[in-house]
Scaffold this motif. Sequence first.
Motif, short mmCIF file in Angstrom:
data_model
loop_
_atom_site.label_atom_id
_atom_site.label_comp_id
_atom_site.label_asym_id
_atom_site.label_seq_id
_atom_site.Cartn_x
_atom_site.Cartn_y
_atom_site.Cartn_z
N TRP A 87 18.83 0.42 -7.29
CA TRP A 87 17.40 0.77 -7.13
C TRP A 87 16.59 -0.43 -6.47
CZ3 TRP A 87 15.47 5.61 -8.45
CH2 TRP A 87 16.46 6.42 -9.13
N GLU A 88 16.87 -1.55 -6.93
CA GLU A 88 16.03 -2.66 -6.36
C GLU A 88 16.20 -2.86 -4.94
OE1 GLU A 88 15.98 -7.71 -7.13
OE2 GLU A 88 17.17 -6.45 -8.32
N ILE A 89 17.54 -3.03 -4.52
CA ILE A 89 17.90 -2.97 -3.20
C ILE A 89 17.37 -1.97 -2.37
CG2 ILE A 89 19.70 -3.25 -1.54
CD1 ILE A 89 21.54 -4.46 -3.74
N VAL A 90 17.65 -0.83 -2.64
CA VAL A 90 16.99 0.32 -1.88
C VAL A 90 15.52 0.22 -1.78
CG1 VAL A 90 17.18 2.83 -1.34
CG2 VAL A 90 19.10 1.56 -2.06
N SER A 91 14.89 0.19 -2.98
CA SER A 91 13.30 0.16 -2.80
C SER A 91 12.97 -1.23 -2.12
CB SER A 91 12.95 0.31 -4.16
OG SER A 91 13.27 -0.72 -4.87
N GLU A 92 13.44 -2.21 -2.30
CA GLU A 92 13.11 -3.39 -1.44
C GLU A 92 13.15 -3.31 0.04
OE1 GLU A 92 14.23 -8.09 -2.15
OE2 GLU A 92 15.82 -6.52 -2.01
N MET A 93 14.21 -2.89 0.53
CA MET A 93 14.39 -2.51 2.16
C MET A 93 13.34 -1.50 2.20
SD MET A 93 15.94 -3.17 4.65
CE MET A 93 16.73 -4.56 4.02
N CYS A 94 12.88 -0.45 1.55
CA CYS A 94 12.07 0.63 2.09
C CYS A 94 10.74 -0.03 2.21
CB CYS A 94 11.93 1.69 0.87
SG CYS A 94 11.29 3.30 1.28
N VAL A 95 10.13 -0.92 1.21
CA VAL A 95 8.94 -1.69 1.02
C VAL A 95 9.01 -2.52 2.34
CG1 VAL A 95 7.33 -2.83 -0.07
CG2 VAL A 95 8.56 -1.21 -1.38
N VAL A 96 9.54 -3.39 2.28
CA VAL A 96 9.57 -4.07 3.41
C VAL A 96 9.38 -3.56 4.82
CG1 VAL A 96 10.42 -6.29 2.14
CG2 VAL A 96 11.99 -4.82 3.73
N VAL A 97 10.20 -2.67 5.18
CA VAL A 97 10.20 -1.98 6.44
C VAL A 97 8.98 -1.15 6.45
CG1 VAL A 97 10.98 0.07 7.70
CG2 VAL A 97 12.67 -1.54 6.43
N ALA A 98 8.17 -0.34 5.47
CA ALA A 98 7.04 0.22 5.32
C ALA A 98 5.75 -1.00 5.57
CB ALA A 98 6.67 0.78 4.25
N LEU A 99 6.06 -2.16 5.29
CA LEU A 99 4.98 -2.98 5.15
C LEU A 99 5.02 -3.64 6.74
CD1 LEU A 99 5.47 -5.07 1.98
CD2 LEU A 99 3.59 -3.72 2.65
N PHE A 100 6.02 -3.80 7.23
CA PHE A 100 6.18 -4.41 8.61
C PHE A 100 5.76 -3.17 9.59
CE2 PHE A 100 8.48 -4.86 12.93
CZ PHE A 100 8.14 -6.25 13.09
N GLY A 101 5.75 -1.98 9.33
CA GLY A 101 5.36 -0.99 10.19
C GLY A 101 3.98 -0.77 9.97
N THR A 102 3.35 -1.05 8.65
CA THR A 102 1.86 -1.00 8.55
C THR A 102 1.05 -2.37 9.08
OG1 THR A 102 2.20 -0.14 6.37
CG2 THR A 102 0.28 -1.31 6.64
N GLY A 103 1.64 -3.25 9.27
CA GLY A 103 1.05 -4.15 10.15
C GLY A 103 1.02 -3.97 11.56
N LEU A 104 2.30 -3.40 12.12
CA LEU A 104 2.07 -3.09 13.43
C LEU A 104 0.97 -1.85 13.86
CD1 LEU A 104 5.93 -2.61 14.26
CD2 LEU A 104 4.34 -4.26 14.94
N ARG A 105 0.54 -1.08 12.86
CA ARG A 105 -0.31 0.06 12.85
C ARG A 105 -1.63 -0.52 13.64
NH1 ARG A 105 -0.11 5.21 10.13
NH2 ARG A 105 2.11 5.61 9.49
N ILE A 106 -1.98 -1.54 13.24
CA ILE A 106 -3.49 -1.96 13.31
C ILE A 106 -3.73 -2.37 14.40
CG2 ILE A 106 -5.07 -3.72 12.60
CD1 ILE A 106 -3.70 -3.72 9.85
N ASP A 107 -4.42 -1.67 15.21
CA ASP A 107 -4.65 -1.85 16.81
C ASP A 107 -5.50 -2.97 16.84
OD1 ASP A 107 -3.10 0.02 17.82
OD2 ASP A 107 -4.60 1.37 17.71
N ARG A 108 -6.66 -3.30 16.22
CA ARG A 108 -7.64 -4.46 16.58
C ARG A 108 -7.92 -5.05 15.26
NH1 ARG A 108 -12.85 -2.25 15.79
NH2 ARG A 108 -12.63 0.10 15.38
N ILE A 109 -8.32 -6.20 15.32
CA ILE A 109 -9.00 -7.16 14.19
C ILE A 109 -10.61 -6.79 14.24
CG2 ILE A 109 -9.14 -9.34 13.13
CD1 ILE A 109 -6.81 -9.86 14.46
N PRO A 110 -11.20 -6.05 13.51
CA PRO A 110 -12.66 -5.60 13.60
C PRO A 110 -13.56 -7.08 13.09
CG PRO A 110 -11.86 -4.70 11.67
CD PRO A 110 -10.46 -5.44 12.38
N GLY A 111 -14.81 -6.89 12.95
CA GLY A 111 -15.72 -8.00 12.45
C GLY A 111 -15.09 -8.37 11.00
N ARG A 112 -15.70 -9.63 10.65
CA ARG A 112 -15.33 -9.86 9.01
C ARG A 112 -15.81 -9.01 8.28
NH1 ARG A 112 -18.64 -15.22 7.46
NH2 ARG A 112 -20.26 -13.66 7.52
#
Length: 433
Positions: A66-91
């Motif tokens: 459970w640790e291994i599969v969920s770990e891989m699932c979360v890290v892949v999702a987090l990387f994809g989430t970072g890729l989703r953000i098109d621009r850096i808005p104001g502070r």
Amino acid sequence: MFGFEAYHILLAAVGAAIILSFWLPRFLSGREPATSALLILAGFSAFSLIPGMPAALNPVANPRPWEIVSEMCVVVALFGTGLRIDRIPGRGRWVPTVRLLVVAMPICILLTAIVGWTVAGMTLAGGLLVGAILAPTDPVLASDVQVGPPHEGGEHPVRYTLTTEAGLNDGLAFPFVHLGIAIAAAGGLSWALAGEWIVRDIVYRVAVGGAAGAAVGWLLGKVMFEWPRENALSNTGSGVIALAGVLLAYGFTELVEGYGFIAAFISGFALRRLETGHHFHRKLHDFSEALEHALTAILLVALGAAIPSLLPYFEWSHAAIGAALIFLIRPFVGWVSLIGTAMRGRARLVVSFYGVRGIGSIYYLAYAGHHVELLNEPQLWATIAFTILLSTIVHGLTAGIAVDRVTGTSEDGADAERDRRDGASVSEAAARA
């Protein structure tokens, strides 16, 4: 001559359960269906009703898979989430995210721990651990409330806040998980333990996670787009590079004792800043999203399958913890933490309420169960399973509609106009900040 092997029955049943979970809701709604709750229920039904199925994998007895599969699932999702953000808005656009991470999440952990201690009779370590395990909002199951894929825009302040919160709080909840484990192992909290925790688990590991993620993201960008310029790796069009990037960022950061979850999100976010208009970002995102969906479906079916083994340990007090977090603690704390930000009215309400719980909580509990002998571990798993199921039902069935309404993407008339004005006022205030 012919026989039925349990393994083949398992494959057929899991495949059918996943297909039905995605297919049946389409008869009831024209929206892309929220299938998380159905996947859990399908797993429960398949392992309870179909004869010849092998025994479900018990997370209490076997936490490591459970640790291994969920770990891989979360890290892949987090990387994809970072890729989703098109621009850096104001502070100013980041202020609500920072409030949710720095103010709301620790208070949610504390209040959940108090509920666990007073209602469920947990120890200090147990209450803190269940609070930390349930603290992070989920980047895996919250796609309905996040910004769109690369180059699609749609970065309304509500979606932007929920996306960036989910991208960062998985890693930022880890110090509290480590604190709960340390208290459980030591048998109590001391000043020496607290000092070591602050220096190592908060200062060092958070800083290293952010720095390593940024460095790996920058390096990946150079390798994909610039070295060599005349024959860049991005010309291959192979999205599997996304998986390689996730593994590099996460594995390297964990080797240097940083938080790999933070690095996974930051590396995707940093990579997205190079050649921002390049179509290869969409390929990387789509590959990671497909892998994430596959792992998520299998994991949620497995969670449903494990429910029968957890039911004997489930009590009303465990339900009270999950219900209090979803209906009271997160909405109230989220609402209060956003006081003084650009979030107003319905937008603030939606951001406060839609803190989806999911795969990250599975990982944290499996991680804790693998690394320390937990008191009342079956009860902890029963609490987590109930909370995830409740969240997938409550949030899964309403999140898409609620966020569409507040962002003005699916309504006509006065309500939509008011919501668009709310979104515009948030954007303008953020731009001025």
